[in-house]
Design a protein around this motif. Structure first.
Motif, PDB file in Angstrom:
ATOM      1  N   LEU A  46      -4.981  -7.633  -2.992  1.00  0.00           N
ATOM      2  CA  LEU A  46      -4.748  -7.422  -4.385  1.00  0.00           C
ATOM      3  C   LEU A  46      -3.162  -6.779  -4.363  1.00  0.00           C
ATOM      4  O   LEU A  46      -2.491  -7.519  -5.073  1.00  0.00           O
ATOM      5  CB  LEU A  46      -5.517  -6.054  -4.725  1.00  0.00           C
ATOM      6  CG  LEU A  46      -6.854  -6.790  -5.343  1.00  0.00           C
ATOM      7  CD1 LEU A  46      -7.776  -5.310  -5.736  1.00  0.00           C
ATOM      8  CD2 LEU A  46      -6.709  -7.582  -6.535  1.00  0.00           C
ATOM      9  N   ASN A  47      -2.969  -6.094  -3.309  1.00  0.00           N
ATOM     10  CA  ASN A  47      -1.283  -5.371  -3.253  1.00  0.00           C
ATOM     11  C   ASN A  47      -0.578  -6.595  -3.129  1.00  0.00           C
ATOM     12  O   ASN A  47       0.670  -6.563  -3.616  1.00  0.00           O
ATOM     13  CB  ASN A  47      -1.350  -4.478  -2.190  1.00  0.00           C
ATOM     14  CG  ASN A  47      -1.914  -3.136  -2.815  1.00  0.00           C
ATOM     15  OD1 ASN A  47      -2.564  -3.067  -3.829  1.00  0.00           O
ATOM     16  ND2 ASN A  47      -1.970  -2.228  -1.851  1.00  0.00           N
ATOM     17  N   LEU A  48      -0.711  -7.662  -2.529  1.00  0.00           N
ATOM     18  CA  LEU A  48      -0.109  -8.711  -2.191  1.00  0.00           C
ATOM     19  C   LEU A  48       0.080  -9.925  -3.204  1.00  0.00           C
ATOM     20  O   LEU A  48       0.909 -10.596  -3.364  1.00  0.00           O
ATOM     21  CB  LEU A  48      -0.459  -9.276  -0.790  1.00  0.00           C
ATOM     22  CG  LEU A  48      -0.009  -8.681   0.469  1.00  0.00           C
ATOM     23  CD1 LEU A  48      -0.739  -9.241   1.553  1.00  0.00           C
ATOM     24  CD2 LEU A  48       1.506  -8.377   0.682  1.00  0.00           C
ATOM     25  N   GLY A  49      -0.717  -9.399  -4.362  1.00  0.00           N
ATOM     26  CA  GLY A  49      -1.128 -10.403  -5.260  1.00  0.00           C
ATOM     27  C   GLY A  49      -1.536 -11.710  -4.963  1.00  0.00           C
ATOM     28  O   GLY A  49      -1.588 -12.845  -5.622  1.00  0.00           O
ATOM     29  N   SER A 108      -6.807 -11.794  -7.777  1.00  0.00           N
ATOM     30  CA  SER A 108      -6.573 -11.004  -8.928  1.00  0.00           C
ATOM     31  C   SER A 108      -7.828 -10.043  -8.891  1.00  0.00           C
ATOM     32  O   SER A 108      -7.785  -9.047  -9.842  1.00  0.00           O
ATOM     33  CB  SER A 108      -6.406 -11.819 -10.076  1.00  0.00           C
ATOM     34  OG  SER A 108      -7.430 -12.764 -10.193  1.00  0.00           O
TER      35      SER A 108
END
Ligand SMILES: Nc1ncnc2c1ncn2[C@@H]1O[C@H](COP(=O)(O)OP(=O)(O)OP(=O)(O)O)[C@@H](O)[C@H]1O
Ligand SMILES: [Mg+2]
Lengths: 377, 345
Positions: free
Chosen positions: B188-191, B194
């Motif tokens: 999630l943090n790395l995108g 989603s």
């Protein structure tokens, strides 16, 4: 093709705290198309020198140039040198044919041409019958020939051959020396051939470089090494049986300068030229060397069998041993405590204990400085 | 005993025949038939000790081996053709039903589903581990020339293998927890994603197990291949350099072919393990959800140990054994061919 030039090359192996100085200040110029043999006893640094030329070993100091271009930093792949290894270093997973053809394979030579060349070289090296086997199943001599073949199949600028005949029987070796010489003549490529067998070196090479103790002792043709060895080591190493050496000092007894062995038993007369040099050097110690071939038995009428010319001097000694070696005999003599050898025809009848007269020519007497062991010429 | 003294020192033999009556017994003066260390023990029982010690020393291990290997195997084969379950076992009234257990197993979707899972595990778990381990080992060897650094990297890579499977299972269960597990958080943090990925949903849970197993076991083929590479003769590589081979040519034509048998051994080890692979399945998913991450071995375990359908579990075990025997035999055949080609075997 290349001319190879080594300038002040040094090799020092370091492991932990020990250092081995394997090659020391080596200067050697190998001309384009020349066949040079590197000759020396085991451990004198021959393989180390080769490995630096090929690029497998870092050069501790000094330069190696191919055609005047410094190659110190060049990887082995880019030096275009073919090498036959002392340890064979065959590819265990390849058949003999694949081993022979591998240098061509990596150069993208098409398969049928590879096969043809591999078969040609196998023909010369008598490997045709084992082309489908793998190295693990071969004898030492067979592996050695494969390793030689893998080098010879290439078209490099320099061939480097490290003791490629050490495991070949005398009979086959004779043939292979001939073939190698013919290959060199046909290709006209620079070849460096390492060996500790002087017969191979003298038979093959245009020039022989004699090494000992990490240092180059002398480079020269067969005759230069034989007749004017640079020092005691070369005089001792080149020639079979080895040169006779005597510790000697000057004895000037009216009739011209001569060298007398330390125990006074033998006196060696010198040529005018050499006597002059020795007179100039003064009263130090010398080493006299004379090759067994140059000592000839005199018959009962006092004639030396092979020495012609007037200036033949005599020494007397009694026979200690008579070694019969087929095409020649080696006699070992004793005069007091001094022992020395002479090479005589095989039919010579000489019983131990018999006293004989030997003739030598003054120009065959080699004189070395006892301190530096260098030739006084 | 006669035979022993026949073969040993003839001088004592001669003295025995001369002294007549003693000829057929153990010669106490002959160290070959009668070692000194017997003499120190009780003089009377010497003969008995000399006869029985070897028998006991060899016999006990044989007995133990029989007890834990041969007997259970026979027991398994026996019950695979009986309708044994826990109650019948205790009452002693199981009866012969032929190959009905095998028919049940082979006729069930559960078994065939699990076989597909097994194939997935073999090709993406075991095989990938060997491939990955080989690649890592060779990269490590070729690129890292500093010895201390190499050792350090090796130790780090081997650490997962030294953890017990139960800890690995729990660890990965944590890491893959959908709501707040580290993997989802990181992705999630790395995108890269989603929303949370449900790692333990049907269809994904088997892959989660496979990932955890790769993490756990890749180091084994890595170690095997690395040690194989280290022991290849350096002179061959020098020859290849001088012959003008590029790094890739050396890898393709020399290194990999010479590592064939080592890699085959790595495959054999990982494949044999694959047929025993239960631990991570049990800890991470218990075969779920809805049997979607079951392997045949897990079913055998489930049916036999937890549901006491002993006959059916035995049938499972025998089928698994048969499949693994076929695959391992193929590998061994290949290995033998490779070795033979090199003149080793
Ligand atoms: N890799 C190495 N590490 C340390 N010392 C070495 C190494 N290779 C060679 N030496 C040392 O360098 C010296 C010369 O070795 P080298 O192999 O060049 O001898 P050589 O003349 O080829 O001998 P041989 O005729 O026995 O092959 C020897 O004393 C040897 O011990
Ligand atoms: Mg050598």
């Amino acid at each position: 093709m290349a001319q190879v030039n080594l300038q002040n090359v040094n090799k020092i192996y370091r492991s932990g705290r020990t250092e081995v100085h394997a090659v020391q200040d080596l200067n050697l110029e190998i001309n384009n198309g020349e066949f040079v043999a590197l000759l020396g006893p085991s451990g004198c640094g021959k393989t180390s020198t080769l490995r630096m030329i090929v690029g497998l070993e870092e050069i501790s100091s000094g330069d190696i140039n191919f055609n005047g271009k410094r190659v110190n930093e060049l990887e082995p792949q880019h030096r275009n040198v073919a090498m036959a290894f002392e340890t064979y270093a065959l590819y265990p997973n390849f058949t003999i044919e694949e081993n022979l053809a591998f240098p061509l394979e990596v150069r993208g030579v098409p398969e049928d041409e590879r096969r043809r060349k591999a078969r040609d070289i196998a023909e010369i090296l008598k490997l045709t019958s084992i082309l489908d086997q793998r190295p693990g199943a071969l004898s030492g001599g067979q592996q050695q020939r494969v390793s030689l073949g893998r080098a010879l199949i290439r078209d490099p600028s320099v061939f480097i051959l490290d003791e490629v005949m050490s495991h070949i029987d005398a009979h086959l070796k004779f043939q292979m020396l001939f073939d190698l010489k013919a290959i060199h003549r046909d290709l006209g490529k620079t070849m460096v051939y390492v060996t500790h067998d002087q017969v191979e070196a003298l038979a093959l090479a245009d020039r022989v470089a004699v090494m000992s103790n990490a240092k180059l002792q002398q480079v020269g043709t067969r005759n230069e090494l034989y007749n004017a060895p640079a020092n005691v080591f070369v005089a001792d190493f080149i020639g079979e049986p080895p040169t006779n050496f005597f510790q000697a000092e000057v004895s000037d007894n009216g009739g011209g300068l001569a060298l007398k062995t330390k125990d006074g038993a033998l006196v060696f007369h010198l040529t005018e030229h050499r006597a002059g040099k020795i007179r100039a050097l003064g009263g130090r110690d010398f080493i006299v060397g004379i090759r067994p071939q140059n000592l000839r038995l005199k018959d009962s009428e006092g004639k030396s069998s092979a020495h012609t010319g007037s200036d033949v001097h005599d020494i007397t000694a009694s026979i200690l041993i008579n070694e019969y070696l087929g095409e020649r005999s080696i006699l070992t003599f004793a005069n007091g405590d001094t022992k020395f050898r002479a090479l005589v025809p095989p039919e010579t009848r000489a019983a131990p204990g018999e006293a004989v007269t030997l003739g030598y020519r003054p120009e065959d007497v080699m004189v070395f400085d006892a301190q530096t062991e260098a030739l006084i010429d | 005993m006669r035979g022993v003294s026949d073969m040993t020192a003839t001088s004592s033999e001669i003295s025995q025949t001369e002294s007549g009556p003693k000829a057929n017994s153990i010669d106490r003066d002959d160290p070959a038939t009668f070692p000194d260390w017997f003499r120190a023990r009780k003089a009377r029982s010497n003969l008995i000790v000399a006869r029985w010690v070897p028998i006991v020393l060899v016999g006990l291990p044989v007995l133990v081996l029989f007890g834990i290997v041969v007997y259970p195997t026979i027991w398994m084969f026996y019950h695979s053709v009986h309708d044994t379950n826990m109650m019948r076992l205790f009452q002693g009234n199981w009866s012969y039903i032929g190959f009905e257990n095998f028919a049940t197993v082979l006729g069930s979707d559960r078994f065939w589903d699990s076989t597909v899972h097994l194939l997935q595990y073999l090709s993406f778990g075991a095989c990938l581990q060997v491939v990955l381990g080989t690649v890592l080992a060779l990269i490590l060897f070729e690129l890292v020339k500093n010895n201390a650094l190499r050792t350090l990297i090796l130790i780090l890579l081997v650490l997962p293998m030294m953890m017990s499977p139960s800890i690995v299972g729990v660890l990965w269960k944590f890491l893959l927890t959908p709501s707040n597990g580290a993997v989802n958080q990181a992705l999630l943090n790395l995108g890269l994603i989603s929303k949370h990925i449900e790692w333990f949903n049907s269809g994904i849970s088997l892959w989660s197990i496979i990932v955890a197993d790769i993490w756990n076991w890749t180091a084994l083929p890595l170690l095997i291949v690395y040690s194989g590479r280290v022991s290849l003769p350096p002179a061959v590589y020098e020859a290849a350099k001088v012959d003008g081979a590029s790094g890739w040519q050396v890898m393709r034509r020399i290194t990999l072919p010479m590592l064939k048998e080592v890699i085959a051994i790595a495959f054999i080890l990982r494949f044999t393990d694959a047929f025993k692979f239960v631990d991570l399945v049990y800890i991470m998913t218990s075969g779920g959800p809805a049997q979607s991450s079951e392997l045949p071995t897990y079913i055998a375990f489930q049916r036999g140990i937890r549901e006491f359908a002993i006959g059916e579990a035995a049938a499972y075990a025998i089928i698994i054994f048969a499949i693994s025997a076929v695959i391992i035999t193929l590998f061994l055949k290949y290995l033998k061919r490779v070795l033979k080609a090199q003149g080793i075997a």
